[in-house]
Design a protein around this motif. Structure first.
Motif, PDB file in Angstrom:
ATOM      1  N   ALA A 196       0.830  -1.213   0.000  1.00 34.50           N
ATOM      2  CA  ALA A 196       0.000   0.000   0.000  1.00 34.50           C
ATOM      3  C   ALA A 196       0.862   1.260   0.000  1.00 34.50           C
ATOM      4  CB  ALA A 196      -0.910   0.010   1.222  1.00 34.50           C
ATOM      5  N   ASN A 197       0.385   2.264  -0.711  1.00 38.28           N
ATOM      6  CA  ASN A 197       1.003   3.588  -0.683  1.00 38.28           C
ATOM      7  C   ASN A 197       0.226   4.390   0.351  1.00 38.28           C
ATOM      8  OD1 ASN A 197       2.406   5.908  -1.220  1.00 38.28           O
ATOM      9  ND2 ASN A 197       1.454   6.291  -3.213  1.00 38.28           N
ATOM     10  N   ILE A 198       0.818   4.577   1.517  1.00 37.89           N
ATOM     11  CA  ILE A 198       0.129   5.176   2.659  1.00 37.89           C
ATOM     12  C   ILE A 198       1.120   5.964   3.488  1.00 37.89           C
ATOM     13  CG2 ILE A 198       0.457   3.055   4.019  1.00 37.89           C
ATOM     14  CD1 ILE A 198      -2.246   3.621   5.400  1.00 37.89           C
ATOM     15  N   THR A 199       0.669   7.009   4.138  1.00 35.57           N
ATOM     16  CA  THR A 199       1.567   7.801   4.969  1.00 35.57           C
ATOM     17  C   THR A 199       1.955   7.037   6.227  1.00 35.57           C
ATOM     18  OG1 THR A 199      -0.201   8.854   6.243  1.00 35.57           O
ATOM     19  CG2 THR A 199       0.473   9.944   4.186  1.00 35.57           C
ATOM     20  N   LYS A 200       3.093   7.395   6.787  1.00 39.09           N
ATOM     21  CA  LYS A 200       3.582   6.751   8.008  1.00 39.09           C
ATOM     22  C   LYS A 200       2.600   6.970   9.162  1.00 39.09           C
ATOM     23  CE  LYS A 200       7.717   6.739  11.004  1.00 39.09           C
ATOM     24  NZ  LYS A 200       8.128   5.334  10.826  1.00 39.09           N
ATOM     25  N   THR A 201       2.000   8.151   9.249  1.00 37.88           N
ATOM     26  CA  THR A 201       1.052   8.458  10.327  1.00 37.88           C
ATOM     27  C   THR A 201      -0.178   7.564  10.266  1.00 37.88           C
ATOM     28  OG1 THR A 201       1.766  10.766  10.412  1.00 37.88           O
ATOM     29  CG2 THR A 201      -0.376  10.258  11.365  1.00 37.88           C
ATOM     30  N   LEU A 202      -0.760   7.418   9.078  1.00 37.74           N
ATOM     31  CA  LEU A 202      -1.955   6.582   8.946  1.00 37.74           C
ATOM     32  C   LEU A 202      -1.619   5.103   9.073  1.00 37.74           C
ATOM     33  CD1 LEU A 202      -4.014   8.384   6.159  1.00 37.74           C
ATOM     34  CD2 LEU A 202      -4.500   8.261   8.610  1.00 37.74           C
ATOM     35  N   LEU A 203      -0.409   4.719   8.666  1.00 35.14           N
ATOM     36  CA  LEU A 203       0.030   3.330   8.831  1.00 35.14           C
ATOM     37  C   LEU A 203       0.130   2.986  10.311  1.00 35.14           C
ATOM     38  CD1 LEU A 203       1.039   0.861   7.165  1.00 35.14           C
ATOM     39  CD2 LEU A 203       3.369   1.715   7.559  1.00 35.14           C
ATOM     40  N   GLN A 204       0.701   3.905  11.098  1.00 36.20           N
ATOM     41  CA  GLN A 204       0.810   3.689  12.540  1.00 36.20           C
ATOM     42  C   GLN A 204      -0.567   3.607  13.190  1.00 36.20           C
ATOM     43  OE1 GLN A 204       3.851   3.383  14.638  1.00 36.20           O
ATOM     44  NE2 GLN A 204       2.135   2.518  15.796  1.00 36.20           N
ATOM     45  N   LYS A 205      -1.467   4.483  12.793  1.00 27.80           N
ATOM     46  CA  LYS A 205      -2.822   4.488  13.343  1.00 27.80           C
ATOM     47  C   LYS A 205      -3.531   3.168  13.034  1.00 27.80           C
ATOM     48  CE  LYS A 205      -7.059   7.332  13.391  1.00 27.80           C
ATOM     49  NZ  LYS A 205      -8.058   6.312  12.999  1.00 27.80           N
ATOM     50  N   ALA A 206      -3.412   2.715  11.785  1.00 25.01           N
ATOM     51  CA  ALA A 206      -4.069   1.474  11.387  1.00 25.01           C
ATOM     52  C   ALA A 206      -3.509   0.278  12.143  1.00 25.01           C
ATOM     53  CB  ALA A 206      -3.923   1.266   9.885  1.00 25.01           C
ATOM     54  N   LEU A 207      -2.178   0.237  12.317  1.00 19.74           N
ATOM     55  CA  LEU A 207      -1.561  -0.882  13.040  1.00 19.74           C
ATOM     56  C   LEU A 207      -1.967  -0.888  14.510  1.00 19.74           C
ATOM     57  CD1 LEU A 207       0.432  -3.269  13.061  1.00 19.74           C
ATOM     58  CD2 LEU A 207       2.205  -1.632  13.730  1.00 19.74           C
ATOM     59  N   SER A 208      -1.882   0.272  15.156  1.00 19.61           N
ATOM     60  CA  SER A 208      -2.227   0.350  16.582  1.00 19.61           C
ATOM     61  C   SER A 208      -3.664  -0.087  16.826  1.00 19.61           C
ATOM     62  CB  SER A 208      -2.015   1.778  17.094  1.00 19.61           C
ATOM     63  OG  SER A 208      -0.659   2.155  17.009  1.00 19.61           O
ATOM     64  N   GLU A 209      -4.573   0.360  15.966  1.00 26.04           N
ATOM     65  CA  GLU A 209      -5.983  -0.006  16.130  1.00 26.04           C
ATOM     66  C   GLU A 209      -6.208  -1.483  15.833  1.00 26.04           C
ATOM     67  OE1 GLU A 209      -8.123   2.698  13.644  1.00 26.04           O
ATOM     68  OE2 GLU A 209      -7.928   4.381  15.066  1.00 26.04           O
ATOM     69  N   ALA A 210      -5.567  -2.002  14.799  1.00 21.98           N
ATOM     70  CA  ALA A 210      -5.749  -3.403  14.431  1.00 21.98           C
ATOM     71  C   ALA A 210      -5.220  -4.338  15.511  1.00 21.98           C
ATOM     72  CB  ALA A 210      -5.057  -3.694  13.097  1.00 21.98           C
ATOM     73  N   VAL A 211      -4.022  -4.060  16.003  1.00 20.30           N
ATOM     74  CA  VAL A 211      -3.428  -4.880  17.057  1.00 20.30           C
ATOM     75  C   VAL A 211      -4.245  -4.776  18.342  1.00 20.30           C
ATOM     76  CG1 VAL A 211      -1.421  -5.108  18.577  1.00 20.30           C
ATOM     77  CG2 VAL A 211      -1.098  -4.875  16.115  1.00 20.30           C
ATOM     78  N   GLY A 212      -4.717  -3.566  18.632  1.00 17.53           N
ATOM     79  CA  GLY A 212      -5.499  -3.344  19.851  1.00 17.53           C
ATOM     80  C   GLY A 212      -6.786  -4.134  19.886  1.00 17.53           C
TER      81      GLY A 212
END
Length: 400
Positions: A196-212
């Motif tokens: 995916a072509n995605i910003t680092k900020t949104l990538l971090q948000k998506a990972l934190s929410e998914a793992v959570g």
């Protein structure tokens, strides 16, 4: 055969082999490489005692671009002092030299026994050999997945695709962990790649929410590791227009990542040390979200509940006892419980049910325990697994 490993998303290579850390001779060193560079996001253990790898990886996670992850299993490199930190840095430096990048663009992770220095001659040789074997094949991805295992009996891998703006985005992940799983804003070791072509900020948000909402909802034994790390690398090569704001595209990507992490979490539960089955605890009508979370984890961690599930025993009293003793608000006159959709306790009173039918449900590969606290409007859930004699045996013999 369709490649569904970490090397399936565009831009990624992997390798895994044995370098002699493990006496068994099993694979124990692995590398993921993204030669074009990737945006990276990560979450880590909140244990106050952490692996040297976690310390180094936290620092390197600030880099704008990451080109590799090097991982060893069989040795946690935890409680190893300044020598352990130096060894983690050396792992990054060797990988960086071989892959023509900078040390701070290399992530590092370790898992295994605590309190032993890494055999650096073996590790250094292993990194050199692994770098030479990097490939984008299914086999290369599988070799990496095997290289991160400790007491796991099988690889845990998942693969998802999502179409965003006429581009197919691939997401692949692998995780390891069978014990010491009761994380808090972290996970075991989990590695995810996406094009995916995605910003680092949104990538971090998506990972934190998914793992959570997935891996962080799993408790095997309530014990948090010192090495918990989850990393996602995004190569940006899928061809989609960059995901740079909270919109339908970012939501679709986040949903796919969540589904992948949920898949991995359930695989972990079913391969937990000594486990034969898993269950989901759903708490409703709690006074607040925190109490719903607390009650769900209390049931999932309650040894007597876990033992009853291992034996296929529909002993709902243990479930009620776990909830009642964990310190959350309940309304005894509204407290209710069901197992696999069958009500066994309602409004503070036992009800008639077919124990043989409920026993069959509990003995299945996966079932759900639902408890209504009657104290509010909030809910949450938790994943757990049964507790068997094999769990004790594995952990009694782990070091020796």
């Amino acid at each position: 055969m369709k490649n569904t490993t970490l090397t399936s998303p565009k831009g990624f290579l992997a390798a895994g082999l044995s370098c002699g850390i493990k006496k068994s001779g099993n694979k124990d060193i692995g590398i993921i490489s993204c030669p074009t560079g990737a945006k990276a996001a990560a979450v880590f253990t909140t244990n106050k005692v952490v692996s040297a790898a976690v310390t180094i990886c936290k620092n390197h996670s600030k880099s704008a671009s990451v080109e590799a992850v090097v991982v060893n299993s069989g040795n946690a490199n935890t409680c190893t002092g300044t020598a352990g930190l130096k060894n983690a840095e050396i792992m990054c430096k060797i990988a960086a030299q071989l892959l023509d990048t900078k040390p701070n663009q290399v992530f590092v992770a370790s898992t295994g026994i605590i309190g032993h220095q890494l055999p650096m001659q073996n590790v250094s040789t292993g990194i050199i050999l692994a770098a030479a074997q990097l490939a984008n094949s299914q086999k290369a991805g599988e070799n990496f997945a095997h290289a991160i295992m400790t007491t796991d009996t099988k690889c845990k891998q998942a693969f998802k695709t999502v179409r965003i703006a006429n581009a197919e985005i691939k997401i692949a992940g692998t995780t390891k962990g069978a014990g010491m799983i009761g994380p808090n804003m972290a996970t075991t070791l989990c590695f995810i790649t996406t094009d995916a072509n995605i910003t680092k900020t949104l990538l971090q948000k998506a990972l934190s929410e998914a793992v959570g909402q997935s891996l962080n909802k799993l408790t095997v034994d309530g014990h948090q590791s010192t090495n918990d790390t989850a990393i996602i690398l995004a190569s940006g090569l899928a061809g989609n227009k960059i995901i740079n704001k909270a919109d339908s595209h970012s939501k679709k990507f986040a949903a796919a990542l969540f589904n992948l992490c949920t898949d991995l979490a359930k695989q972990m539960a079913l391969d937990a040390e000594g486990a034969t089955r898993m269950f989901t605890v759903e708490i409703s009508t709690a006074a607040n979200k925190a109490e719903a979370t607390k009650a769900a984890r209390a049931v999932a961690d309650y040894d007597l509940v876990k033992c009853a599930i291992h034996g296929g025993d529909p002993n709902w009293g243990r479930i009620i006892c776990a909830v009642g003793s964990c310190g959350v608000k309940i309304n005894p006159n509204k407290l209710s419980c069901s197992i696999g959709g069958i009500t066994v306790f309602k409004n503070g009173q036992p009800v008639k049910f077919d124990p043989k039918k409920v026993s069959r449900i509990i003995s299945s590969k996966e079932h759900t325990i639902a408890v209504s606290l009657g104290a509010g409007k909030h809910s949450d859930f938790c994943y757990g697994c049964d507790l068997s004699k094999d769990y004790v045996t594995i952990n009694a013999d782990y070091h020796t």
